[in-house]
Design an enzyme around this catalytic site. Structure first.
Site, PDB file in Angstrom:
ATOM      1  N   LYS A   1       2.835  -8.447   0.284  1.00  0.00           N
ATOM      2  CA  LYS A   1       1.482  -8.680   0.815  1.00  0.00           C
ATOM      3  C   LYS A   1       1.132 -10.173   0.751  1.00  0.00           C
ATOM      4  CE  LYS A   1      -1.206  -6.078   2.002  1.00  0.00           C
ATOM      5  NZ  LYS A   1      -1.497  -5.486   3.342  1.00  0.00           N
TER       6      LYS A   1
ATOM      7  N   TYR B   1       5.593  -4.897  -3.901  1.00  0.00           N
ATOM      8  CA  TYR B   1       4.458  -4.648  -2.993  1.00  0.00           C
ATOM      9  C   TYR B   1       3.575  -5.896  -2.893  1.00  0.00           C
ATOM     10  CZ  TYR B   1      -0.312  -3.446  -1.708  1.00  0.00           C
ATOM     11  OH  TYR B   1      -1.574  -3.467  -1.140  1.00  0.00           O
ATOM     12  N   SER B   2       3.118  -6.393  -4.028  1.00  0.00           N
ATOM     13  CA  SER B   2       2.161  -7.508  -3.966  1.00  0.00           C
ATOM     14  C   SER B   2       2.825  -8.770  -3.431  1.00  0.00           C
ATOM     15  CB  SER B   2       1.492  -7.743  -5.318  1.00  0.00           C
ATOM     16  OG  SER B   2       2.429  -7.906  -6.342  1.00  0.00           O
TER      17      SER B   2
ATOM     18  N   PRO C   1      -0.670  11.721 -15.818  1.00  0.00           N
ATOM     19  CA  PRO C   1       0.295  10.774 -16.397  1.00  0.00           C
ATOM     20  C   PRO C   1      -0.281   9.363 -16.511  1.00  0.00           C
ATOM     21  CG  PRO C   1       0.837  11.208 -14.089  1.00  0.00           C
ATOM     22  CD  PRO C   1      -0.372  12.020 -14.397  1.00  0.00           C
TER      23      PRO C   1
ATOM     24  N   ASP D   1      -0.081   3.745  14.521  1.00  0.00           N
ATOM     25  CA  ASP D   1       0.317   4.177  13.183  1.00  0.00           C
ATOM     26  C   ASP D   1       1.661   4.897  13.276  1.00  0.00           C
ATOM     27  OD1 ASP D   1      -1.515   4.881  10.348  1.00  0.00           O
ATOM     28  OD2 ASP D   1       0.447   5.826  10.633  1.00  0.00           O
TER      29      ASP D   1
ATOM     30  N   THR E   1      -4.823  -8.192  -0.325  1.00  0.00           N
ATOM     31  CA  THR E   1      -5.189  -7.455  -1.544  1.00  0.00           C
ATOM     32  C   THR E   1      -5.376  -8.416  -2.723  1.00  0.00           C
ATOM     33  OG1 THR E   1      -4.290  -5.932  -3.208  1.00  0.00           O
ATOM     34  CG2 THR E   1      -2.687  -7.019  -1.827  1.00  0.00           C
ATOM     35  N   ASP E   2      -6.176  -7.983  -3.690  1.00  0.00           N
ATOM     36  CA  ASP E   2      -6.353  -8.814  -4.901  1.00  0.00           C
ATOM     37  C   ASP E   2      -5.068  -8.890  -5.720  1.00  0.00           C
ATOM     38  OD1 ASP E   2      -6.292  -6.245  -6.041  1.00  0.00           O
ATOM     39  OD2 ASP E   2      -8.135  -6.497  -7.193  1.00  0.00           O
ATOM     40  N   GLU E   3      -4.099  -7.985  -5.437  1.00  0.00           N
ATOM     41  CA  GLU E   3      -2.844  -8.011  -6.209  1.00  0.00           C
ATOM     42  C   GLU E   3      -2.057  -9.292  -5.986  1.00  0.00           C
ATOM     43  OE1 GLU E   3      -0.277  -4.839  -6.805  1.00  0.00           O
ATOM     44  OE2 GLU E   3      -1.864  -3.349  -6.940  1.00  0.00           O
TER      45      GLU E   3
ATOM     46  N   PHE F   1      -4.168  -2.936   8.975  1.00  0.00           N
ATOM     47  CA  PHE F   1      -4.190  -2.142   7.738  1.00  0.00           C
ATOM     48  C   PHE F   1      -2.804  -1.579   7.430  1.00  0.00           C
ATOM     49  CE2 PHE F   1      -8.551  -1.681   9.346  1.00  0.00           C
ATOM     50  CZ  PHE F   1      -9.324  -1.799   8.209  1.00  0.00           C
TER      51      PHE F   1
HETATM   52  P1  NAD Z   1      -2.280   4.001   3.041  1.00  0.00           P
HETATM   53  O1  NAD Z   1      -0.965   4.007   2.350  1.00  0.00           O
HETATM   54  O2  NAD Z   1      -3.265   5.091   2.777  1.00  0.00           O
HETATM   55  O3  NAD Z   1      -2.049   3.984   4.635  1.00  0.00           O
HETATM   56  C1  NAD Z   1      -1.116   3.139   5.245  1.00  0.00           C
HETATM   57  C2  NAD Z   1      -1.029   3.549   6.702  1.00  0.00           C
HETATM   58  O4  NAD Z   1      -0.116   2.666   7.360  1.00  0.00           O
HETATM   59  C3  NAD Z   1      -0.503   4.963   6.911  1.00  0.00           C
HETATM   60  O5  NAD Z   1      -1.273   5.636   7.878  1.00  0.00           O
HETATM   61  C4  NAD Z   1       0.925   4.744   7.408  1.00  0.00           C
HETATM   62  O6  NAD Z   1       1.396   5.787   8.255  1.00  0.00           O
HETATM   63  C5  NAD Z   1       0.779   3.436   8.152  1.00  0.00           C
HETATM   64  N1  NAD Z   1       2.047   2.695   8.271  1.00  0.00           N
HETATM   65  C6  NAD Z   1       2.953   2.431   7.289  1.00  0.00           C
HETATM   66  N2  NAD Z   1       3.996   1.747   7.789  1.00  0.00           N
HETATM   67  C7  NAD Z   1       3.733   1.549   9.101  1.00  0.00           C
HETATM   68  C8  NAD Z   1       4.419   0.893  10.145  1.00  0.00           C
HETATM   69  N3  NAD Z   1       5.617   0.294   9.941  1.00  0.00           N
HETATM   70  N4  NAD Z   1       3.862   0.862  11.370  1.00  0.00           N
HETATM   71  C9  NAD Z   1       2.677   1.477  11.602  1.00  0.00           C
HETATM   72  N5  NAD Z   1       1.988   2.124  10.657  1.00  0.00           N
HETATM   73  C10 NAD Z   1       2.500   2.160   9.414  1.00  0.00           C
HETATM   74  O7  NAD Z   1      -2.912   2.573   2.759  1.00  0.00           O
HETATM   75  P2  NAD Z   1      -4.387   2.130   2.325  1.00  0.00           P
HETATM   76  O8  NAD Z   1      -4.559   2.353   0.884  1.00  0.00           O
HETATM   77  O9  NAD Z   1      -5.356   2.692   3.283  1.00  0.00           O
HETATM   78  O10 NAD Z   1      -4.265   0.546   2.547  1.00  0.00           O
HETATM   79  C11 NAD Z   1      -4.504  -0.014   3.828  1.00  0.00           C
HETATM   80  C12 NAD Z   1      -4.349  -1.525   3.738  1.00  0.00           C
HETATM   81  O11 NAD Z   1      -5.256  -2.054   2.774  1.00  0.00           O
HETATM   82  C13 NAD Z   1      -2.942  -1.953   3.291  1.00  0.00           C
HETATM   83  O12 NAD Z   1      -2.595  -3.113   4.028  1.00  0.00           O
HETATM   84  C14 NAD Z   1      -3.139  -2.304   1.815  1.00  0.00           C
HETATM   85  O13 NAD Z   1      -2.197  -3.277   1.410  1.00  0.00           O
HETATM   86  C15 NAD Z   1      -4.550  -2.832   1.820  1.00  0.00           C
HETATM   87  N6  NAD Z   1      -5.296  -2.700   0.569  1.00  0.00           N
HETATM   88  C16 NAD Z   1      -5.366  -1.487  -0.060  1.00  0.00           C
HETATM   89  C17 NAD Z   1      -6.154  -1.350  -1.205  1.00  0.00           C
HETATM   90  C18 NAD Z   1      -6.280  -0.028  -1.920  1.00  0.00           C
HETATM   91  O14 NAD Z   1      -6.817   0.015  -3.011  1.00  0.00           O
HETATM   92  N7  NAD Z   1      -5.834   1.070  -1.352  1.00  0.00           N
HETATM   93  C19 NAD Z   1      -6.828  -2.475  -1.724  1.00  0.00           C
HETATM   94  C20 NAD Z   1      -6.704  -3.701  -1.067  1.00  0.00           C
HETATM   95  C21 NAD Z   1      -5.950  -3.796   0.087  1.00  0.00           C
HETATM   96  O1  DAU Z   2      -5.704  -3.879  -6.286  1.00  0.00           O
HETATM   97  C1  DAU Z   2      -5.515  -3.426  -4.971  1.00  0.00           C
HETATM   98  C2  DAU Z   2      -4.320  -2.516  -4.934  1.00  0.00           C
HETATM   99  O2  DAU Z   2      -4.721  -1.316  -5.585  1.00  0.00           O
HETATM  100  C3  DAU Z   2      -3.832  -2.205  -3.526  1.00  0.00           C
HETATM  101  O3  DAU Z   2      -3.406  -3.401  -2.924  1.00  0.00           O
HETATM  102  C4  DAU Z   2      -2.691  -1.181  -3.582  1.00  0.00           C
HETATM  103  O4  DAU Z   2      -2.291  -0.817  -2.274  1.00  0.00           O
HETATM  104  C5  DAU Z   2      -3.179   0.055  -4.304  1.00  0.00           C
HETATM  105  O5  DAU Z   2      -2.118   0.958  -4.445  1.00  0.00           O
HETATM  106  C6  DAU Z   2      -3.747  -0.308  -5.671  1.00  0.00           C
HETATM  107  O6  DAU Z   2      -2.690  -0.720  -6.580  1.00  0.00           O
HETATM  108  P1  DAU Z   2      -2.700  -0.281  -8.122  1.00  0.00           P
HETATM  109  O7  DAU Z   2      -1.334  -0.366  -8.637  1.00  0.00           O
HETATM  110  O8  DAU Z   2      -3.779  -0.977  -8.860  1.00  0.00           O
HETATM  111  O9  DAU Z   2      -3.188   1.261  -7.928  1.00  0.00           O
HETATM  112  P2  DAU Z   2      -2.659   2.627  -8.583  1.00  0.00           P
HETATM  113  O10 DAU Z   2      -3.637   3.667  -8.159  1.00  0.00           O
HETATM  114  O11 DAU Z   2      -1.225   2.846  -8.328  1.00  0.00           O
HETATM  115  O12 DAU Z   2      -2.850   2.350 -10.133  1.00  0.00           O
HETATM  116  C7  DAU Z   2      -4.116   2.013 -10.675  1.00  0.00           C
HETATM  117  C8  DAU Z   2      -3.961   1.872 -12.186  1.00  0.00           C
HETATM  118  O13 DAU Z   2      -3.652   3.158 -12.731  1.00  0.00           O
HETATM  119  C9  DAU Z   2      -2.829   0.972 -12.591  1.00  0.00           C
HETATM  120  O14 DAU Z   2      -3.184   0.252 -13.758  1.00  0.00           O
HETATM  121  C10 DAU Z   2      -1.675   1.914 -12.887  1.00  0.00           C
HETATM  122  C11 DAU Z   2      -2.396   3.138 -13.429  1.00  0.00           C
HETATM  123  N1  DAU Z   2      -1.707   4.422 -13.161  1.00  0.00           N
HETATM  124  C12 DAU Z   2      -1.316   4.675 -11.874  1.00  0.00           C
HETATM  125  C13 DAU Z   2      -0.639   5.835 -11.570  1.00  0.00           C
HETATM  126  C14 DAU Z   2      -0.196   6.119 -10.160  1.00  0.00           C
HETATM  127  C15 DAU Z   2      -1.464   5.318 -14.180  1.00  0.00           C
HETATM  128  O15 DAU Z   2      -1.838   5.084 -15.340  1.00  0.00           O
HETATM  129  N2  DAU Z   2      -0.796   6.474 -13.881  1.00  0.00           N
HETATM  130  C16 DAU Z   2      -0.367   6.766 -12.618  1.00  0.00           C
HETATM  131  O16 DAU Z   2       0.242   7.830 -12.416  1.00  0.00           O
END
Ligand code: NAD
Ligand code: DAU
Length: 333
Positions: free
Chosen positions: A153, A149-150, A204, A34, A125-127, A81
């Site tokens: 991915k 981002y999406s 927000p 990481d 991701t579903d995105e 991840f």
């Molecule tokens: P997060 O942002 O909490 O953590 C990401 C981690 O990756 C951090 O520890 C960061 O230090 C590390 N990292 C970033 N760049 C790096 C690099 N260049 N080399 C090594 N480490 C690095 O992320 P998360 O929400 O836990 O998501 C993890 C994975 O799951 C991601 O691939 C994300 O796309 C995917 N995902 C997330 C969600 C969600 O809702 N959070 C849903 C579906 C898929």
């Molecule tokens: O669907 C999976 C994805 O979910 C992951 O791949 C991403 O890593 C993760 O960040 C997440 O993306 P979203 O954009 O869906 O998550 P976020 O929490 O940023 O936003 C969720 C919803 O809430 C979205 O419709 C935007 C809204 N939102 C978000 C923020 C940060 C707000 O209304 N206000 C906010 O300040």
């Protein structure tokens, strides 16, 4: 002994997976690689830091020397991840997403090929499907990502597949919906709104608050990844979601209600550019392998709110410095 590399293990889902895997797989020796970006936090791995089957390496998945060093004793299985994960940050500054999410995945795939890894799990991701007005996305649907981002991915998702199709690397690809749970960085909507409410800061809410996400408790995601690896087929994609579609405004009200905070804390703000209206997944493929979510949305939200309420020492220090600068610039609050 199975040697497992978990990249991004200091982040939200990766750290849950490390805890899960050390308990569930007694023969796994786990190396976490990481970079410890703003989203990585060693406190997330504090409980396992002295575990005999765990080691941590600080390094970058986009650096070939770092990845080679992490795998120099051989590597059976890689879970990727590591990523830049926040959509809003990708809109402001896409470059890091291209570098880590695409070039980083490429670097890992190359080293996995060189090391003849037995499994490469790409956490997608579903995105990648983009916004879904009606119905549910299936694994065979077209990818229509709509933010940097999406899109990054989606590129990594298909690049991983290409290493299966071209080189025969056993690649497994998961596409999970929005995760939530303890230790999620408080820029994502649930932890942001819970922590803001706890300190009486505005919540927000983007646009009309009617955008829909399908919520998955993080431990259910971890268990689905094991099912995919154990019973799934290489080269295949598996959607992972729990069918908890909720509008953002509903979640906002639930959080305020649970914390006995007034709805006047809700602050409608300008919408996210290219904001996907709705995500929804058809998960019959992973369910056919025997996986089902165990935690309901209500149970998960209760656990999550309780965790942030009881663990201010985890998140209060985060809400300073770089975070505060990002927050003020982004929301102009
Ligand atoms: P997060 O942002 O909490 O953590 C990401 C981690 O990756 C951090 O520890 C960061 O230090 C590390 N990292 C970033 N760049 C790096 C690099 N260049 N080399 C090594 N480490 C690095 O992320 P998360 O929400 O836990 O998501 C993890 C994975 O799951 C991601 O691939 C994300 O796309 C995917 N995902 C997330 C969600 C969600 O809702 N959070 C849903 C579906 C898929
Ligand atoms: O669907 C999976 C994805 O979910 C992951 O791949 C991403 O890593 C993760 O960040 C997440 O993306 P979203 O954009 O869906 O998550 P976020 O929490 O940023 O936003 C969720 C919803 O809430 C979205 O419709 C935007 C809204 N939102 C978000 C923020 C940060 C707000 O209304 N206000 C906010 O300040």
């Amino acid at each position: 002994m199975t040697r497992v590399l978990v990249t991004g293990g200091a982040g939200f889902i990766g750290s849950h997976y490390v805890h899960h895997a050390l308990a569930a797989h007694p023969d796994w020796h786990i190396t976490v690689l990481d970079k410890l970006t703003y989203a990585g936090n060693l406190a997330n791995l504090e409980d396992v830091k002295d575990h005999p089957r765990y080691r941590f390496l600080c390094g970058d998945i986009a650096s070939r020397p770092d990845v080679e060093k992490a795998t120099e004793d051989g590597m059976d299985c890689i879970f990727n991840f590591a990523a830049e994960t926040h959509v809003d940050r990708s809109i402001g500054q896409p470059e890091g997403f291209i570098r880590t999410d695409i070039y980083g995945a490429y670097t890992l795939l190359e080293v996995a090929r060189q090391r003849k890894a037995k499994a490469f799990v790409q956490i997608s991701t579903d995105e990648v499907y983009g916004s879904v007005a009606q119905g549910q996305s299936r694994e065979t649907d077209a990818l229509m990502p709509s933010n940097p981002y999406s899109a990054s991915k989606a590129a990594a998702d298909r690049l991983a597949y290409s290493y299966f199709a071209t080189y025969g690397l056993p690649v497994y690809i998961s596409r999970a919906s929005n995760n939530f749970g303890p230790r999620q960085y408080p820029e994502k909507v649930i932890p942001l709104f819970v922590t803001n409410a706890l300190v009486n800061e505005p919540l927000p809410l983007y646009g009309d608050g009617e955008n829909v996400r399908d919520w998955l408790f993080v431990t259910d995601h971890c268990m689905a990844l094991d099912v995919m690896l154990e019973r799934g087929a290489p080269g295949e994609v598996y959607n992972i979601g729990a069918g908890n579609e909720r509008r953002n405004i509903e979640i906002t009200r639930l959080i305020l209600d649970r914390l006995n905070k007034p709805t006047t804390l809700v602050r409608p703000v300008q919408d996210r550019p290219g904001h996907d209206r709705r995500y929804a997944l058809d998960c019959s493929k992973i369910r056919a392998l025997g996986w089902a979510p165990r935690v309901t949305f209500e149970q998960g939200l209760e656990q999550t709110i309780a965790w942030y309420t009881e663990n201010r020492s985890w998140w209060l220090p985060i809400k300073t410095g770089e975070y505060l600068e990002y927050y003020r610039n982004h929301y102009r609050l």
